[in-house]
Design an enzyme around this catalytic site. Structure first.
Site, mmCIF file in Angstrom:
data_model
loop_
_atom_site.group_PDB
_atom_site.id
_atom_site.type_symbol
_atom_site.label_atom_id
_atom_site.label_comp_id
_atom_site.label_asym_id
_atom_site.label_seq_id
_atom_site.Cartn_x
_atom_site.Cartn_y
_atom_site.Cartn_z
ATOM 1 N N ASP A 141 52.887 -52.641 -5.884
ATOM 2 C CA ASP A 141 51.686 -51.842 -6.105
ATOM 3 C C ASP A 141 51.235 -51.322 -4.749
ATOM 4 O OD1 ASP A 141 49.153 -50.843 -6.550
ATOM 5 O OD2 ASP A 141 48.379 -52.623 -7.538
ATOM 6 N N GLU A 196 48.953 -48.226 -3.062
ATOM 7 C CA GLU A 196 47.959 -47.222 -3.413
ATOM 8 C C GLU A 196 46.877 -47.187 -2.346
ATOM 9 O OE1 GLU A 196 45.013 -48.899 -6.405
ATOM 10 O OE2 GLU A 196 46.845 -49.972 -6.992
ATOM 11 N N ASP A 241 48.769 -54.669 -17.758
ATOM 12 C CA ASP A 241 48.902 -55.450 -16.531
ATOM 13 C C ASP A 241 47.611 -56.196 -16.274
ATOM 14 O OD1 ASP A 241 47.318 -53.676 -14.368
ATOM 15 O OD2 ASP A 241 48.521 -52.322 -15.582
#
Length: 253
Positions: free
Chosen positions: A137, A139, A48
Site C-alpha cells: 500500500d 499512497e 480490506d
C-alpha cells in the site's frame, strides 16, 4: 485506506491494495462495472481491513458475499496490526481467500528493510489457493500532507518500490500487488511504467462508476477499491475476473 490513519502508527489504519494476472489468464471485466460496482456480474466482492475494524465477524462477512480480503499486517518497521491473527486466520477459517498488506513509509527506512519486516510478520505467501500475494500500500503520506511523496524524488520513489518488490519476491516467490491511486502514482513516480508487466494493480478510486484512468503501463486493474464503506467491514473491493480466476491468481498459476 489513508482516511483511517492518525499521526500515530499504533493507531488504526485502513489503506489498501491491487493485483495483476497475465493478459492471457485474466479476462478484463471493466465493462461489467456499472454505477453500482458491487453488483457487477461475475466480479467477486471483497474488502480490506486493519486495526480500525478490530475483531471482524468473518462468518457474517462471508454470508454477505465476501470472497476475498486483504488484512493490514505492518507499517514501516515499527508497527504490527494487533488484530492481524484474528483477521487473517479468521478470514481463512470462514472460507474467504485472504492476503496481507504493508503500508509503506518510504521516508522511514529502505524498501528492503520494510519488505523483510512485512514478510516476517504476516506478509508471506503459499500456493494453497487461499493466500493472495503480499500487497504494498503506497499512497499519499498521511502524516505530512506537505510532503505527499515522503520527501523522495520520483526516481527515489521508484527505486524504493523496486527494492521492496525484490525483497518480497526473494522471500516469498511472488511480486507484490501494488495498491495506489493514479494521481499519487503520477505525482510521486512520474507515472513510471516499470512495474506494470510484473506487478498486479490494486487501484483506489471511490465514488465512481469505473476505475478511471490507470497508471502508466497497466491496461487493466486486478483489484478495484471503489468505496471506503459498504456492506462488508472496511473498504469495498472487486476482483477483475471470475472466482476460478481469483483462485488461480491466489495459487500463482
Amino acid at each position: 485506506m489513508a482516511r483511517h490513519h492518525a499521526p500515530n502508527p499504533a493507531r488504526p489504519h485502513t489503506h489498501l491494495l491491487a493485483a495483476t494476472l497475465t493478459a492471457a489468464t485474466l479476462v478484463t471485466t471493466l465493462t461489467a462495472v456499472t454505477t453500482t460496482p458491487v453488483s457487477a456480474a461475475g466480479s467477486p466482492k471483497g474488502h480490506d481491513v486493519s486495526s480500525h475494524q478490530k475483531t471482524v465477524n468473518w462468518s457474517n462477512a462471508k454470508a454477505k458475499g465476501a470472497t476475498f480480503a486483504y488484512v493490514k499486517a505492518t507499517e514501516s518497521t515499527t508497527y504490527r496490526n494487533p488484530y492481524f491473527s484474528q483477521q487473517y486466520d479468521g478470514a481463512r477459517n470462514a472460507g474467504i481467500i485472504r492476503g496481507a498488506y504493508h503500508f509503506a513509509l518510504p521516508n522511514k527506512s529502505s524498501g528492503t528493510s520494510q519488505a523483510a519486516y512485512f514478510v516476517a510478520h504476516g506478509g508471506g505467501w503459499k500456493a494453497d489457493g487461499w493466500t493472495l500475494p503480499p500487497a504494498l500500500d503506497i499512497e499519499t503520506n498521511p502524516y505530512d500532507k506537505k510532503h505527499p511523496c515522503y520527501g523522495l524524488s520520483k526516481t527515489g520513489t521508484v527505486n524504493w518500490i523496486k527494492a521492496f518488490s525484490a525483497e518480497v519476491n526473494r522471500r516469498t516467490g511472488r511480486r507484490p500487488v501494488i495498491y495506489t491511486t493514479t494521481q499519487w502514482w503520477r505525482t510521486c513516480t512520474g507515472d513510471s511504467g516499470a512495474f506494470a508487466s510484473t506487478h498486479p494493480l490494486w487501484i483506489a478510486r471511490h465514488g465512481s462508476a469505473d476505475a478511471g484512468a490507470l497508471p502508466a503501463g497497466w491496461s487493466y486493474w486486478t483489484f478495484w477499491q471503489y468505496a471506503n464503506s459498504g456492506g462488508l467491514p472496511g473498504d469495498q473491493n472487486l476482483f477483475n475476473g471470475t472466482m476460478a480466476q481469483l483462485r488461480k491468481f491466489a495459487r500463482g498459476h
